[in-house]
Design a protein around this motif. Structure first.
Motif, PDB file in Angstrom:
ATOM      1  N   ASN A  11       0.803  -1.230   0.000  1.00  0.00           N
ATOM      2  CA  ASN A  11       0.000   0.000   0.000  1.00  0.00           C
ATOM      3  C   ASN A  11       0.836   1.280   0.000  1.00  0.00           C
ATOM      4  OD1 ASN A  11      -2.620   1.042  -0.218  1.00  0.00           O
ATOM      5  ND2 ASN A  11      -2.672   1.560   1.948  1.00  0.00           N
ATOM      6  N   PHE A  12       1.994   1.254  -0.648  1.00  0.00           N
ATOM      7  CA  PHE A  12       2.767   2.472  -0.881  1.00  0.00           C
ATOM      8  C   PHE A  12       2.415   3.023  -2.260  1.00  0.00           C
ATOM      9  CE2 PHE A  12       5.301   0.718   2.494  1.00  0.00           C
ATOM     10  CZ  PHE A  12       5.946   1.790   3.088  1.00  0.00           C
ATOM     11  N   ASN A  13       2.487   4.343  -2.408  1.00  0.00           N
ATOM     12  CA  ASN A  13       2.489   4.956  -3.728  1.00  0.00           C
ATOM     13  C   ASN A  13       3.925   4.972  -4.215  1.00  0.00           C
ATOM     14  OD1 ASN A  13      -0.338   5.702  -3.615  1.00  0.00           O
ATOM     15  ND2 ASN A  13       0.276   7.303  -2.177  1.00  0.00           N
ATOM     16  N   VAL A  14       4.154   4.615  -5.464  1.00  0.00           N
ATOM     17  CA  VAL A  14       5.522   4.467  -5.955  1.00  0.00           C
ATOM     18  C   VAL A  14       5.725   5.288  -7.224  1.00  0.00           C
ATOM     19  CG1 VAL A  14       7.293   2.863  -6.751  1.00  0.00           C
ATOM     20  CG2 VAL A  14       5.671   2.135  -4.990  1.00  0.00           C
ATOM     21  N   ASP A  15       6.769   6.115  -7.210  1.00  0.00           N
ATOM     22  CA  ASP A  15       7.245   6.795  -8.419  1.00  0.00           C
ATOM     23  C   ASP A  15       8.566   6.153  -8.817  1.00  0.00           C
ATOM     24  OD1 ASP A  15       5.566   9.412  -9.021  1.00  0.00           O
ATOM     25  OD2 ASP A  15       5.713   9.239  -6.843  1.00  0.00           O
ATOM     26  N   ILE A  16       8.661   5.753 -10.074  1.00  0.00           N
ATOM     27  CA  ILE A  16       9.880   5.117 -10.572  1.00  0.00           C
ATOM     28  C   ILE A  16      10.496   6.016 -11.634  1.00  0.00           C
ATOM     29  CG2 ILE A  16      10.906   3.042 -11.553  1.00  0.00           C
ATOM     30  CD1 ILE A  16       8.405   1.523 -10.757  1.00  0.00           C
ATOM     31  N   ILE A  17      11.774   6.312 -11.472  1.00  0.00           N
ATOM     32  CA  ILE A  17      12.496   7.148 -12.432  1.00  0.00           C
ATOM     33  C   ILE A  17      13.550   6.293 -13.126  1.00  0.00           C
ATOM     34  CG2 ILE A  17      14.022   9.137 -12.706  1.00  0.00           C
ATOM     35  CD1 ILE A  17      12.714  10.384 -10.262  1.00  0.00           C
ATOM     36  N   GLY A  18      13.532   6.310 -14.461  1.00  0.00           N
ATOM     37  CA  GLY A  18      14.512   5.534 -15.209  1.00  0.00           C
ATOM     38  C   GLY A  18      14.207   5.573 -16.689  1.00  0.00           C
ATOM     39  N   TYR A  19      14.953   4.805 -17.448  1.00  0.00           N
ATOM     40  CA  TYR A  19      14.711   4.692 -18.886  1.00  0.00           C
ATOM     41  C   TYR A  19      13.675   3.604 -19.132  1.00  0.00           C
ATOM     42  CZ  TYR A  19      18.893   7.553 -19.263  1.00  0.00           C
ATOM     43  OH  TYR A  19      19.792   8.576 -19.130  1.00  0.00           O
ATOM     44  N   ASN A  20      12.795   3.863 -20.060  1.00  0.00           N
ATOM     45  CA  ASN A  20      11.682   2.943 -20.324  1.00  0.00           C
ATOM     46  C   ASN A  20      11.866   2.292 -21.689  1.00  0.00           C
ATOM     47  OD1 ASN A  20       9.323   1.603 -19.817  1.00  0.00           O
ATOM     48  ND2 ASN A  20       7.972   3.320 -20.228  1.00  0.00           N
ATOM     49  N   GLU A  21      12.948   1.532 -21.833  1.00  0.00           N
ATOM     50  CA  GLU A  21      13.280   0.905 -23.115  1.00  0.00           C
ATOM     51  C   GLU A  21      12.639  -0.473 -23.262  1.00  0.00           C
ATOM     52  OE1 GLU A  21      17.485   0.837 -22.890  1.00  0.00           O
ATOM     53  OE2 GLU A  21      17.721   3.022 -22.946  1.00  0.00           O
ATOM     54  N   THR A  22      12.517  -1.180 -22.147  1.00  0.00           N
ATOM     55  CA  THR A  22      11.967  -2.533 -22.133  1.00  0.00           C
ATOM     56  C   THR A  22      10.715  -2.549 -21.265  1.00  0.00           C
ATOM     57  OG1 THR A  22      14.229  -3.383 -22.280  1.00  0.00           O
ATOM     58  CG2 THR A  22      12.503  -4.964 -21.712  1.00  0.00           C
ATOM     59  N   ARG A  23       9.726  -3.307 -21.691  1.00  0.00           N
ATOM     60  CA  ARG A  23       8.458  -3.341 -20.966  1.00  0.00           C
ATOM     61  C   ARG A  23       8.655  -3.796 -19.522  1.00  0.00           C
ATOM     62  NH1 ARG A  23       4.530  -7.687 -21.031  1.00  0.00           N
ATOM     63  NH2 ARG A  23       2.498  -6.976 -20.302  1.00  0.00           N
ATOM     64  N   PRO A  24       8.222  -2.972 -18.548  1.00  0.00           N
ATOM     65  CA  PRO A  24       8.349  -3.364 -17.139  1.00  0.00           C
ATOM     66  C   PRO A  24       7.339  -4.444 -16.766  1.00  0.00           C
ATOM     67  CG  PRO A  24       8.108  -0.974 -17.403  1.00  0.00           C
ATOM     68  CD  PRO A  24       7.729  -1.609 -18.694  1.00  0.00           C
ATOM     69  N   LEU A  25       7.387  -4.887 -15.516  1.00  0.00           N
ATOM     70  CA  LEU A  25       6.455  -5.891 -15.011  1.00  0.00           C
ATOM     71  C   LEU A  25       5.023  -5.383 -15.076  1.00  0.00           C
ATOM     72  CD1 LEU A  25       8.327  -7.065 -11.779  1.00  0.00           C
ATOM     73  CD2 LEU A  25       8.199  -8.276 -13.960  1.00  0.00           C
ATOM     74  N   ARG A  29      -2.843   4.713 -10.602  1.00  0.00           N
ATOM     75  CA  ARG A  29      -2.307   5.958 -10.043  1.00  0.00           C
ATOM     76  C   ARG A  29      -1.308   5.697  -8.920  1.00  0.00           C
ATOM     77  NH1 ARG A  29      -6.656  10.506  -8.890  1.00  0.00           N
ATOM     78  NH2 ARG A  29      -4.679  11.602  -8.648  1.00  0.00           N
ATOM     79  N   LYS A  30      -1.321   4.503  -8.361  1.00  0.00           N
ATOM     80  CA  LYS A  30      -0.401   4.205  -7.259  1.00  0.00           C
ATOM     81  C   LYS A  30       1.036   4.072  -7.752  1.00  0.00           C
ATOM     82  CE  LYS A  30      -1.195   1.502  -3.914  1.00  0.00           C
ATOM     83  NZ  LYS A  30      -1.437   0.276  -3.122  1.00  0.00           N
ATOM     84  N   CYS A  31       1.221   3.746  -9.026  1.00  0.00           N
ATOM     85  CA  CYS A  31       2.564   3.596  -9.587  1.00  0.00           C
ATOM     86  C   CYS A  31       2.710   4.490 -10.814  1.00  0.00           C
ATOM     87  CB  CYS A  31       2.836   2.136  -9.965  1.00  0.00           C
ATOM     88  SG  CYS A  31       4.501   1.861 -10.597  1.00  0.00           S
ATOM     89  N   LYS A  32       3.654   5.403 -10.766  1.00  0.00           N
ATOM     90  CA  LYS A  32       3.907   6.301 -11.886  1.00  0.00           C
ATOM     91  C   LYS A  32       5.354   6.125 -12.349  1.00  0.00           C
ATOM     92  CE  LYS A  32       0.604   9.867 -10.394  1.00  0.00           C
ATOM     93  NZ  LYS A  32       0.445  11.299 -10.014  1.00  0.00           N
ATOM     94  N   ILE A  33       5.503   5.903 -13.645  1.00  0.00           N
ATOM     95  CA  ILE A  33       6.833   5.749 -14.230  1.00  0.00           C
ATOM     96  C   ILE A  33       7.220   7.056 -14.912  1.00  0.00           C
ATOM     97  CG2 ILE A  33       8.215   4.533 -15.949  1.00  0.00           C
ATOM     98  CD1 ILE A  33       6.545   2.044 -15.406  1.00  0.00           C
ATOM     99  N   HIS A  34       8.335   7.622 -14.496  1.00  0.00           N
ATOM    100  CA  HIS A  34       8.827   8.885 -15.051  1.00  0.00           C
ATOM    101  C   HIS A  34      10.032   8.566 -15.931  1.00  0.00           C
ATOM    102  CE1 HIS A  34       6.400  11.126 -11.989  1.00  0.00           C
ATOM    103  NE2 HIS A  34       6.634  10.019 -11.301  1.00  0.00           N
ATOM    104  N   GLU A  35       9.822   8.662 -17.218  1.00  0.00           N
ATOM    105  CA  GLU A  35      10.847   8.255 -18.177  1.00  0.00           C
ATOM    106  C   GLU A  35      11.897   9.333 -18.362  1.00  0.00           C
ATOM    107  OE1 GLU A  35      11.209   6.551 -22.774  1.00  0.00           O
ATOM    108  OE2 GLU A  35       9.255   7.057 -21.918  1.00  0.00           O
ATOM    109  N   LEU A  36      13.154   8.942 -18.237  1.00  0.00           N
ATOM    110  CA  LEU A  36      14.265   9.855 -18.490  1.00  0.00           C
ATOM    111  C   LEU A  36      14.508   9.988 -19.988  1.00  0.00           C
ATOM    112  CD1 LEU A  36      16.816   8.628 -15.779  1.00  0.00           C
ATOM    113  CD2 LEU A  36      15.435  10.701 -15.694  1.00  0.00           C
ATOM    114  N   SER A  37      14.984  11.152 -20.408  1.00  0.00           N
ATOM    115  CA  SER A  37      15.303  11.382 -21.817  1.00  0.00           C
ATOM    116  C   SER A  37      16.606  10.685 -22.178  1.00  0.00           C
ATOM    117  CB  SER A  37      15.431  12.880 -22.097  1.00  0.00           C
ATOM    118  OG  SER A  37      14.233  13.553 -21.774  1.00  0.00           O
ATOM    119  N   SER A  38      16.591   9.983 -23.289  1.00  0.00           N
ATOM    120  CA  SER A  38      17.797   9.276 -23.729  1.00  0.00           C
ATOM    121  C   SER A  38      18.914  10.264 -24.041  1.00  0.00           C
ATOM    122  CB  SER A  38      17.495   8.432 -24.967  1.00  0.00           C
ATOM    123  OG  SER A  38      16.508   7.468 -24.681  1.00  0.00           O
ATOM    124  N   VAL A  39      20.146   9.845 -23.795  1.00  0.00           N
ATOM    125  CA  VAL A  39      21.300  10.690 -24.086  1.00  0.00           C
ATOM    126  C   VAL A  39      21.489  10.763 -25.597  1.00  0.00           C
ATOM    127  CG1 VAL A  39      23.767  11.025 -23.717  1.00  0.00           C
ATOM    128  CG2 VAL A  39      22.368   9.981 -21.918  1.00  0.00           C
TER     129      VAL A  39
END
Length: 468
Positions: free
Chosen positions: A54-68, A76-86
């Protein structure tokens, strides 16, 4: 007057309870992965377990491969924040590294500004540059608890491609950053007891919670029917799973056939009597895994199996994963002209990867660790699927693999080749292997009895709860 006083007291009590309730309910976590989220299983498992608690989770990283799916379907409990590729540049290697660091610093700062204010921020290390600096500054300014999950060391990984053996400027700088900012964290996890000791003795970092990787629920043994379905699916893209001839379809009741299995009209599935064997190895195709060892071992197996075809089966070696060295090795593989050994290098769906481990006959792990202090999660996945492993030996491998008890340990291609021949001689029914296979099966079943979430609840959740 008395009535209004009572009303005021009731309102005050109600509002106070609401404020307390809001404070209790604000259970926000942020997880930072300066890499591909989908290829960072341990951090994904952290996130999935936090969601389950029951935590709200924000994940920061690259979204190149499909996550779980648990993260994608977290709503809304899990938000993925995609970093810009270099961006790709034509700079020199040193300038590329500097540009990449600056770009990632800015990208990470922008992402951190957009998240819900967390109770704690969990950072994967490595990479520690610029992650540890940026996250430490963010936590200091927002009064957020700073937690590091130590998987390895950044400076030892940089040293792999450094001709100075880790004495170069960037390696020394990375080591200073890890030591300086790592010690400023409020809490630490690490993957082995050996790393715990190293952090304490050489870096004076403590206390550290040893959180061993354990297989999540999706890694488990499967029935033969499920294996057949997987082989049928893979045969559409990989002809190695197709039978050489379809004469068995003429037999009474056979409706489907692969190179390994056949299905009857009543739904029963059986192995073919003289089927090929499957060896599987997963990799990120990086310098800390020498696939030349596996290719040389397979070459020796090819020679033995060719000279004694009645004693050794055909071998299908499945190497999964993505990474920088994959193209070079694929080029080498395409030039091989073997008759008893074939190799495929698929990128499997999230659902199919656990199934191919459970369908294989033996796993191979070539990970040797740049620091000698981490353990390969691929072996954990294989054990969770009931698959014995041949693993390359290094400093702390004994915390996971015990030679002759749940797998084999090798130090060169010759030893690996001998283990392949030992395991597959007179396959699949070698009577001399019954005792060994039974011992492996019992030990792997014991390993499977403790899964990721149960282990995480005992060793990690109390720490997270203390920060909320």
């Amino acid at each position: 007057m008395l009535t209004f006083t009572k009303l005021d007291n009731k309102c005050y009590t109600f509002l106070r309870h609401k404020m307390v309730e809001m404070q209790i309910c604000r259970r926000n976590a942020c997880i930072v992965v300066l890499g591909d989220i989908g290829r960072s299983p341990r951090m994904q498992y952290h996130a999935a377990s936090l969601l389950e608690e029951n935590f709200n989770v924000d994940i920061i990283g690259y979204n190149e491969t499909r996550p779980l799916n648990a993260l994608i379907n977290g709503q809304r409990k899990c938000k993925i924040h995609e970093l810009s590729s270099v961006p790709v540049t034509n700079l020199t290697n040193k300038l590329k590294l500097i540009f990449k660091t600056i770009w990632q610093t800015l990208s990470l700062l922008i992402a951190l500004i957009s998240i819900r204010r967390p109770n704690f921020l969990l950072v994967q290390n490595p990479p520690g540059v610029p992650t540890l600096i940026v996250c430490y500054l963010y936590c200091t300014l927002t009064r957020t608890k700073f937690i590091i999950d130590w998987h390895n060391y950044t400076y030892t990984i940089l040293a792999l491609g450094n001709n100075n053996g880790g004495k170069g400027y960037f390696c020394r700088l990375a080591k200073w950053i890890e030591r300086t900012f790592g010690s400023k964290a409020n809490a630490h996890f690490c993957v082995t007891k050996a790393m715990h000791q190293d952090l304490l003795q050489n870096w004076n970092i403590c206390p550290t919670v040893v959180l061993y990787d354990r297989p999540p629920a999706q890694f488990h043994p499967i029935e033969l029917t499920q294996k057949h379905e997987l082989f049928m699916k893979l045969s559409k893209d990989y002809p190695q799973f197709l039978p050489k001839c379809y004469s068995d379809l003429k037999e009474s009741g056979v409706i489907e056939t692969t190179a390994l299995t056949q299905k009857l009209i009543n739904g029963n599935v059986s192995y073919k009597p003289k089927r090929m064997a499957i060896v599987v190895s997963s990799t990120s195709w990086t310098p800390d895994e020498d696939f030349g060892i596996l290719l040389k071992a397979l070459e020796e197996y090819e020679s033995t199996a060719t000279s004694r075809p009645n004693n050794f089966p055909a071998l299908l070696c499945i190497i999964t994963g993505k990474g920088p060295q994959k193209e070079d090795y694929v080029t080498q593989i395409t030039k091989l002209k073997w008759s008893k050994v074939s190799i495929i290098t698929p990128w499997l769906d999230v659902e199919d990867y656990p199934r191919i481990l459970a369908a294989a006959d033996l796993g191979v792990c070539l990970h040797w660790s740049s620091s000698g202090l981490d353990l390969p999660m691929k072996v954990v996945d294989m054990f969770g699927s009931g698959l014995p492993v041949c693993a390359y030996n290094f400093k702390c491998l004994g915390e996971l693999v015990t030679h002759g008890q749940n797998g084999f340990v090798f130090e060169n291609h010759k030893e690996l080749a001998d283990q392949l021949k030992f395991w597959f001689e007179n396959f699949p029914s070698n009577p001399s292997l019954l005792e060994t296979k039974d011992r492996f099966r019992k030990n792997l079943q014991e390993f499977q009895s403790l899964r990721w979430h149960e282990n995480w609840k005992v060793n990690a959740l109390p720490l997270f709860n203390s920060f909320t």
